[in-house]
Enzyme design. Structure first.
Site, PDB file in Angstrom:
ATOM      1  N   TYR A 352       0.813  -1.216   0.000  1.00 35.03           N
ATOM      2  CA  TYR A 352       0.000   0.000   0.000  1.00 35.03           C
ATOM      3  C   TYR A 352       0.853   1.275   0.000  1.00 35.03           C
ATOM      4  O   TYR A 352       0.352   2.361  -0.256  1.00 35.03           O
ATOM      5  CB  TYR A 352      -0.873   0.059   1.254  1.00 35.03           C
ATOM      6  N   SER A 388      -2.755  -7.304  -6.261  1.00 38.68           N
ATOM      7  CA  SER A 388      -2.809  -6.211  -5.293  1.00 38.68           C
ATOM      8  C   SER A 388      -2.980  -6.737  -3.880  1.00 38.68           C
ATOM      9  O   SER A 388      -3.444  -7.858  -3.669  1.00 38.68           O
ATOM     10  CB  SER A 388      -3.971  -5.264  -5.619  1.00 38.68           C
ATOM     11  N   ASP A 389      -2.618  -5.919  -2.919  1.00 39.22           N
ATOM     12  CA  ASP A 389      -2.916  -6.243  -1.523  1.00 39.22           C
ATOM     13  C   ASP A 389      -4.388  -5.941  -1.251  1.00 39.22           C
ATOM     14  O   ASP A 389      -5.081  -5.290  -2.046  1.00 39.22           O
ATOM     15  CB  ASP A 389      -1.999  -5.441  -0.591  1.00 39.22           C
ATOM     16  N   THR A 390      -4.868  -6.394  -0.100  1.00 40.86           N
ATOM     17  CA  THR A 390      -6.285  -6.295   0.236  1.00 40.86           C
ATOM     18  C   THR A 390      -6.760  -4.849   0.371  1.00 40.86           C
ATOM     19  O   THR A 390      -6.185  -4.065   1.119  1.00 40.86           O
ATOM     20  CB  THR A 390      -6.553  -7.022   1.559  1.00 40.86           C
TER      21      THR A 390
END
Length: 683
Positions: A352, A388-390
């Site tokens: 992020y 992608s990350d959460t």
């Protein structure tokens, strides 16, 4: 446990691993195992194929003799836009009687069952402010709805449950998937499940499983035994595939250069080359030399390295969104990722973080085209999936907050992201494509990559598992015997005053395994282990009876998802340790101090110029068992571990540290115990 612990098991296990790899079928000309529950089996030229779309003929995507790319392109042509968009989302999934992000179970309910949870848990975009958000909300749809209506085929399973439940649920999920229009199977992903960790958090690791328990990631690095690291990955791979988990959100190639970062325990330390060496063996152990029918695909994270967080704060939160490079070490962060790419990692996850004061755009890495398409793909030559990350779209959209959700999807896809974690509802992604905000070519580009991974894993031919075989395999004695060697090799001897260790036989030992939960503010005296004779040592009930105190301290840094804007601290009194009690205890008798490190804790409150002479020895652990520690203390196992990071000498050193520099580069006055420190017993 003796010095020759596990030698027989090691030989047997090595053979087991070898046989398992050689049994896999990656030969495109050889008949693979075909298993189906509803699809008909086609026999052509004495070979078998699954008629997944039920049209009575062999389509290219059903023909295992063709390359994954050929099969993917054929299937792409047959998919609707809705089916394509669903492929790009990976969401949480749950079992019956289970709910919540990370698999939290409702109180006063029946035990978790291996059937579907059909309740939706899909939050609205921008539902929470950062002041209200205590942890990322993992959106999830009811399982049947997710598969049949939303066309989801990627799921994150964070459930602590039995091997039988995992395997039976996996088979049910694949049966549901096979019964859809094109028969596309589902790919189940998990966070790490094989570590004896004290910092359990939804979204970072899964504990309480029936899987073999190894030291934490820091412990694997501390072993300095890359062959054993690979064997760890090979045994874990067999456990995962046996229950149908074929992809991992792991491991972290980030460098632990900022000592306050709450995700340090999931790293392989502060040194770029050590982290690179370990991550290479991890990828090879889980995936093999190439992705195949017995592999667990890896998602190495968090590109281009997330450890240089400003003042240690994590970018799950707005106050921690910046990654800084005061030591100009961004290039060093790439070293472990280069190793992972060379080893063939199937996927990479950007963090992020927003790079601050660099040549790159100040937007989160998942939106950063220069980071993903230029640096990762063009410069480093990476050709796999970017995941992608959460929650990058609706919860942590750092640097693109003013864009709409559809515009965020568009920018991330243009930057190079192929899959979006944390959202089960494809509505806004689909809307963006239909409205022309999102270029359809990026959807097709991503679908091909995602399908190629699934074809390589062999799950179109056989996604099913043998439940009884899984129960016999997971956590078996041979696997755990090998893990026990790792536990002992991960222990680091840092100081041995007057060769006090190993302790002589018949030494009277008062053993206190001291730890408290972070949120517990009571002055507990810890958990006193009442033991009889072990390895020739005699354990007593009070310090007054003892010749020596064995004190094992397990500090607890403030949990990641309880973070606030307040400064992070890693001195013992800020990490759930009653310093006054410890000092009063160690004043009574000579003490063997054992520190369990999840971060490079500052221990000057108990170990300083005035108190150093109290300690006959100092050891470091990174998630291990009483038995392993006692084997080292008694000399049944000669310590060989080395520190994976440098421990700061004071809070002042922590505050003044440069976030992207390893501790060993901070200067001679920075460290108490240094990276690569570690002693063995003199013979």
């Amino acid at each position: 446990m003796r010095k020759n612990i596990g030698k027989i098991s090691l030989i047997l296990l090595s053979a087991t691993v070898l046989v398992s790899w050689t049994k896999k079928n990656d030969d495109p000309g050889k008949q693979p195992v075909i298993k189906a529950t509803s699809a008909k089996i086609l026999t052509i030229d004495k070979l078998q194929f699954k008629d997944l779309n039920g049209n009575g003929k062999l389509d290219k995507y059903e023909d295992w003799r063709l390359s994954p790319n050929e099969r993917s392109l054929d299937l792409l042509k047959q998919m609707t836009l809705e089916e394509k968009v669903g492929m790009l989302l990976i969401s949480d999934t749950r079992m019956k009687n289970q709910w919540g992000w990370g698999g939290v179970q409702k109180k006063n309910t029946l035990p978790i069952e291996p059937t579907f949870n059909e309740e939706d848990e899909v939050s609205k975009f921008n539902m929470f402010t950062q002041e209200e958000l205590q942890y990322p909300v993992m959106n999830a749809a009811g399982t049947t709805k997710g598969v049949t209506k939303f066309h989801l085929r990627h799921f994150i399973l964070r459930t602590d449950t039995s091997t039988k439940n995992l395997a039976e649920w996996s088979n049910r999920l694949q049966t549901l998937s096979e019964n859809t229009r094109l028969g596309i199977p589902s790919l189940v992903t998990s966070n790490p499940r094989n570590h004896l960790t004290s910092n359990v958090a939804a979204g970072t690791n899964v504990s309480g499983t029936s899987f073999t328990k190894w030291p934490t990631e820091l412990g694997l690095a501390a072993m300095r035994d890359h062959n054993l690291v690979k064997k760890f990955a090979e045994t874990a791979r067999q456990e995962w595939t046996s229950v149908g988990i074929r992809k991992g959100y792991m491991y972290m190639a980030d460098l632990s250069t900022e000592p306050r970062w709450q995700r340090t325990e999931g790293t392989f330390g502060e040194d770029p080359q050590l982290a690179a060496d370990v991550i290479e063996q991890i990828v090879l152990g889980f995936q093999g030399d190439k992705l195949g029918g017995q592999s667990v695909a890896q998602t190495v994270k968090h590109f281009p390295g997330g450890g240089a967080t400003q003042k240690g704060h994590d970018p799950h939160f707005s106050w921690g969104k910046f990654e800084v490079f005061p030591g100009n070490q961004l290039e060093q962060n790439l070293v472990p990722f280069k190793a992972a790419i060379k080893a063939g990692t199937s996927a990479i996850m950007p963090y992020y973080s927003v790079p601050k004061d660099t040549k790159y755009e100040e937007v989160a890495y998942a939106y950063n085209k220069a980071i993903l398409r230029d640096l990762l793909r063009k410069e480093l030559g990476y050709k796999g999936i970017i995941n992608s990350d959460t929650g990058i779209i609706d919860q942590m959209p750092w640097g693109v907050e003013k864009l709409s959700a559809e515009q965020r999807y568009a920018k991330a896809l243009e930057a190079g992201v192929n899959m979006f974690a944390g959202n089960a509802n494809p509505e806004l992604l689909l809307k963006g494509v239909k409205n022309g905000i999102i270029d359809k070519k990026y959807i097709d580009e991503s679908v091909v990559l995602l399908l190629e991974e699934m074809f390589k894993l062999g799950i179109f031919e056989n996604p099913y598992v043998d439940v009884e075989a899984a129960e016999k395999l997971v956590g078996n004695k041979d696997f755990q015997s090998l893990a026990e060697i790792a536990h002992r090799k991960s222990i680091v001897l840092l100081n041995n005053d007057k060769n006090s260790l190993p302790l002589k036989k018949s030494t009277k030992v008062y053993f206190e395994n001291y730890f408290r939960k972070y949120s517990d503010d009571k002055n507990k005296t810890g958990d006193v282990q009442k033991l009889a004779k072990v390895n020739g040592l005699e354990f007593v009930s009070t310090p007054e009876e003892a010749d020596v105190i064995l004190l094992w301290i397990k500090p607890a840094i403030k949990p990641l998802f309880e973070s606030t804007k307040e400064p992070l601290e890693i001195n013992l009194s800020s990490c759930a340790v009653n310093v006054d009690y410890i000092n009063s205890l160690t004043a009574k008798k000579p003490t063997i101090l054992v520190m369990n490190y999840t971060n490079p804790f500052v221990i000057d409150e108990i170990y300083n110029d005035k108190t150093k002479n109290r300690f006959a020895g100092v050891l470091a652990t990174f998630g291990t068992s009483n038995e392993a520690l006692l084997d080292v203390i008694s000399g049944k196992f000669n310590p060989t571990g080395k520190m994976p990071f440098t421990t700061p000498i004071s809070n002042e050193a922590v505050i003044n540290n440069r976030e992207d520099l390893p501790g060993y580069k901070e200067g001679k006055d920075y460290g108490l115990f240094w990276f690569n420190d570690g002693m063995s017993y003199k013979k």
